[in-house]
Design a protein around this motif. Structure first.
Motif, short mmCIF file in Angstrom:
data_model
loop_
_atom_site.label_atom_id
_atom_site.label_comp_id
_atom_site.label_asym_id
_atom_site.label_seq_id
_atom_site.Cartn_x
_atom_site.Cartn_y
_atom_site.Cartn_z
N ASP A 253 0.82 -1.22 0.00
CA ASP A 253 0.00 0.00 0.00
C ASP A 253 0.85 1.27 0.00
O ASP A 253 0.46 2.29 -0.59
CB ASP A 253 -0.94 0.01 1.21
N ILE A 254 2.00 1.23 0.66
CA ILE A 254 2.87 2.42 0.70
C ILE A 254 3.39 2.74 -0.70
O ILE A 254 3.37 3.91 -1.14
CB ILE A 254 4.04 2.20 1.68
N ILE A 255 3.84 1.71 -1.41
CA ILE A 255 4.33 1.92 -2.77
C ILE A 255 3.20 2.35 -3.70
O ILE A 255 3.36 3.26 -4.53
CB ILE A 255 4.99 0.64 -3.30
N ILE A 256 2.05 1.72 -3.56
CA ILE A 256 0.89 2.08 -4.39
C ILE A 256 0.54 3.55 -4.20
O ILE A 256 0.35 4.29 -5.18
CB ILE A 256 -0.31 1.18 -4.04
N ASP A 257 0.48 4.01 -2.96
CA ASP A 257 0.13 5.41 -2.68
C ASP A 257 1.18 6.36 -3.25
O ASP A 257 0.85 7.44 -3.77
CB ASP A 257 -0.02 5.63 -1.18
N GLU A 258 2.45 5.96 -3.17
CA GLU A 258 3.53 6.79 -3.71
C GLU A 258 3.38 6.95 -5.23
O GLU A 258 3.52 8.05 -5.77
CB GLU A 258 4.87 6.15 -3.37
N ILE A 259 3.08 5.85 -5.91
CA ILE A 259 2.93 5.92 -7.37
C ILE A 259 1.70 6.73 -7.75
O ILE A 259 1.73 7.53 -8.70
CB ILE A 259 2.87 4.49 -7.95
N ILE A 260 0.61 6.55 -7.02
CA ILE A 260 -0.60 7.35 -7.27
C ILE A 260 -0.28 8.84 -7.14
O ILE A 260 -0.68 9.66 -7.98
CB ILE A 260 -1.72 6.95 -6.30
N ASP A 261 0.46 9.21 -6.10
CA ASP A 261 0.81 10.62 -5.89
C ASP A 261 1.72 11.14 -7.00
O ASP A 261 1.60 12.30 -7.41
CB ASP A 261 1.49 10.79 -4.53
N LEU A 262 2.62 10.30 -7.48
CA LEU A 262 3.52 10.73 -8.55
C LEU A 262 2.74 11.02 -9.83
O LEU A 262 3.03 12.00 -10.53
CB LEU A 262 4.57 9.66 -8.81
N PHE A 263 1.75 10.20 -10.13
CA PHE A 263 0.96 10.44 -11.34
C PHE A 263 0.12 11.71 -11.22
O PHE A 263 -0.24 12.31 -12.24
CB PHE A 263 0.09 9.22 -11.66
N LYS A 264 -0.18 12.13 -10.02
CA LYS A 264 -0.91 13.39 -9.84
C LYS A 264 -0.08 14.59 -10.28
O LYS A 264 -0.62 15.67 -10.53
CB LYS A 264 -1.31 13.56 -8.37
N GLU A 265 1.23 14.40 -10.39
CA GLU A 265 2.11 15.51 -10.74
C GLU A 265 2.16 15.77 -12.25
O GLU A 265 2.68 16.81 -12.67
CB GLU A 265 3.53 15.21 -10.24
N ILE A 266 1.68 14.84 -13.06
CA ILE A 266 1.77 15.05 -14.51
C ILE A 266 0.48 15.68 -15.03
O ILE A 266 -0.60 15.47 -14.49
CB ILE A 266 2.09 13.75 -15.26
N ASP A 267 0.63 16.47 -16.09
CA ASP A 267 -0.51 17.21 -16.65
C ASP A 267 -1.49 16.30 -17.37
O ASP A 267 -2.70 16.54 -17.33
CB ASP A 267 -0.01 18.27 -17.63
N CYS A 268 -0.97 15.29 -18.04
CA CYS A 268 -1.87 14.50 -18.88
C CYS A 268 -1.25 13.15 -19.23
O CYS A 268 -0.04 12.95 -19.09
CB CYS A 268 -2.24 15.25 -20.15
N LEU A 269 -2.11 12.27 -19.68
CA LEU A 269 -1.72 11.00 -20.26
C LEU A 269 -2.19 11.00 -21.71
O LEU A 269 -3.18 11.65 -22.05
CB LEU A 269 -2.38 9.83 -19.51
N TYR A 270 -1.49 10.30 -22.56
CA TYR A 270 -1.83 10.26 -23.98
C TYR A 270 -2.20 8.83 -24.38
O TYR A 270 -1.51 7.88 -23.99
CB TYR A 270 -0.64 10.70 -24.83
N ILE A 271 -3.26 8.69 -25.17
CA ILE A 271 -3.58 7.38 -25.72
C ILE A 271 -2.61 7.10 -26.86
O ILE A 271 -2.56 7.84 -27.84
CB ILE A 271 -5.03 7.32 -26.23
N ALA A 272 -1.82 6.04 -26.71
CA ALA A 272 -0.95 5.61 -27.80
C ALA A 272 -1.73 4.71 -28.75
O ALA A 272 -1.69 4.87 -29.96
CB ALA A 272 0.28 4.89 -27.24
N ASP A 273 -2.46 3.75 -28.17
CA ASP A 273 -3.24 2.81 -28.97
C ASP A 273 -4.47 2.40 -28.15
O ASP A 273 -4.40 2.31 -26.93
CB ASP A 273 -2.39 1.58 -29.31
N GLY A 274 -5.57 2.14 -28.85
CA GLY A 274 -6.79 1.73 -28.16
C GLY A 274 -7.84 2.81 -28.04
O GLY A 274 -8.61 2.84 -27.07
N HIS A 275 -7.92 3.69 -29.04
CA HIS A 275 -8.89 4.79 -28.98
C HIS A 275 -10.34 4.30 -28.91
O HIS A 275 -11.16 4.86 -28.19
CB HIS A 275 -8.71 5.72 -30.18
N HIS A 276 -10.66 3.25 -29.68
CA HIS A 276 -12.04 2.75 -29.65
C HIS A 276 -12.36 2.09 -28.32
O HIS A 276 -13.46 2.26 -27.78
CB HIS A 276 -12.27 1.77 -30.81
N ARG A 277 -11.41 1.34 -27.77
CA ARG A 277 -11.63 0.71 -26.47
C ARG A 277 -11.81 1.77 -25.39
O ARG A 277 -12.64 1.61 -24.49
CB ARG A 277 -10.46 -0.21 -26.14
N ALA A 278 -11.04 2.84 -25.45
CA ALA A 278 -11.14 3.90 -24.45
C ALA A 278 -12.50 4.60 -24.54
O ALA A 278 -13.20 4.78 -23.53
CB ALA A 278 -10.02 4.91 -24.63
#
Length: 418
Positions: free
Chosen positions: A193-218
């Protein structure tokens, strides 16, 4: 700020992982899927392309296909082919192809991030393809194929992510196998849980995620989530249907391969008339050898015609380096050769053009140009940062711009919506 969260994955037992894991449903047709699954009742294609277990005459969008997908998934669960993790986890998914690896984090992404543009797109989607996956997700009550995401590694404290991945990957993996195409797939669970929370917090620091592949599935996963919200007006936002299955890789890990073109005819031109027109916009030279010519920089193209390779280099007036779309090689080819010279206005609908992913090699271009086609063009691969530039301005890439390898395997992770 990107929102990610762990989930209780439904996944194959370790001894069946290599048999279950399958290429994405949309890289083959029904006939190919039937051949690929021959003798393998465990293949995830029995869920992702369930029509293979029905009469070949059936419409792939028939209600019975989605019912069969649901029934096949439930049977695999009942038979013990799949298990579900007791606690929510993140997962590490590493693929190794030709000695090169890409390592991503598997999680559930927020449908609200998609709706707000935190998860950015670079392709149009087609309604019929969306409807197909909407029905599939709805009937199976699950996201069955991960969305392939990427992020700008410069925006994330990537050294911390890498340190956690390095630490966790010292543990025994859940899966470690080589698929039929020679690609190694390794999966670890992150259950601390400690590592999971750390990774969740790190992703909060980025502005956006980009779809590389899977636009229809998304798009389909999001629309199912909105449908469930409507059916449950008192939803809190914490329900599983508010999230969808995804894998995010740092952009520097990814490889985009060339996506090449073959054209059926010269639009009524002779070879000499074609060259005369090309010389207005391109510097033309003979290829240095008789081997297929692979462009080694942007704005350079290989052209194969009548058993010979030529090199085309775009003149400066053919592109605008400041424009994220017009600077793309696929745009240069379309705007200066395919449309004005060869008469192909819309590559989406024309039956005079075909597209060949770089994974098939340039010899395939020669074969096609020597048989059912006339001329072929080899391309320099689009770069991941080019995709990001286009997505950042809210535009879409020209058709058939990107070919990512290796492909993610479906069936290793399933996210239930309840």
């Amino acid at each position: 700020m990107a929102v990610i969260r762990p989930f209780k994955s439904i996944r194959p037992i370790s001894e069946l992982a290599s048999k279950v894991a399958a290429l994405p449903y949309d890289v083959m047709n029904s006939e190919e899927a039937r051949k690929m699954t021959k003798g393998n009742p465990h293949s995830f294609l029995h869920i992702d392309r369930a029509e293979i277990d029905l009469d070949p005459s059936i419409d792939v969008h028939d209600k019975k296909v989605y019912e069969k997908a649901r029934d096949n998934l439930n049977k695999m669960l009942d038979d013990g082919d799949y298990i579900q993790d007791i606690n929510p986890c993140l997962y590490i998914y590493r693929q190794i192809m030709d000695g090169r690896s890409q390592t991503g984090i598997v999680f559930c992404a927020s449908i609200d991030d998609y709706l707000k543009g935190v998860i950015k797109k670079h392709e149009f989607t087609r309604k019929d393809k969306e409807e197909d996956r909407i029905n599939h997700v709805d009937y199976c009550d699950a996201n069955t194929g991960p969305i392939f995401l990427t992020y700008n590694e410069d925006q994330l404290a990537s050294e911390i992510i890498e340190a956690w991945i390095e630490n966790e990957s010292k543990r025994k993996p859940l899966y470690n196998f080589v698929s039929e195409d020679g690609i190694t797939h390794i999966v670890w669970a992150i259950d601390n849980d400690i590592i999971i929370d750390e990774i969740i917090d790190l992703f909060k620091e980025i502005d956006c995620l980009y779809i590389a592949d899977g636009h229809h599935r998304a798009a389909s996963a999001v629309k199912v989530g909105l449908k469930r919200r409507k059916e449950n007006p008192n939803y809190t936002g914490k329900e599983e249907f508010n999230y969808f299955l995804a894998v995010a890789f740092p952009d520097n890990d990814l490889m985009v391969m060339d996506y090449n073109r073959v054209v059926r005819d010269l639009n009524g031109l002779t070879k000499y008339e074609l060259f005369e027109k090309l010389e207005d916009k391109f510097y033309i030279s003979d290829a240095p050898t008789t081997e297929p010519f692979k462009p080694y920089k942007k704005h350079m193209f290989g052209m194969y015609l009548e058993h010979r390779w030529y090199v085309l280099e775009a003149k400066k007036e053919t592109f605008n380096e400041e424009d994220p779309i017009l600077s793309l090689d696929v745009s240069i080819l379309q705007e200066n050769i395919l449309h004005p010279i060869l008469g192909i206005e819309d590559v989406r609908t024309s039956d005079r053009i075909d597209f060949i992913g770089g994974i098939r090699g340039l010899k395939e271009l020669e074969r096609r140009a020597n048989t059912d086609m006339k001329i072929a063009f080899s391309m320099y691969p689009t770069e991941v940062r080019d995709i990001m530039r286009v997505a950042d301005i809210g535009e879409v890439m020209p058709p058939k711009s990107t070919w990512f390898e290796p492909k993610l395997r479906s069936g290793l992770f399933i996210h239930k919506l309840k």
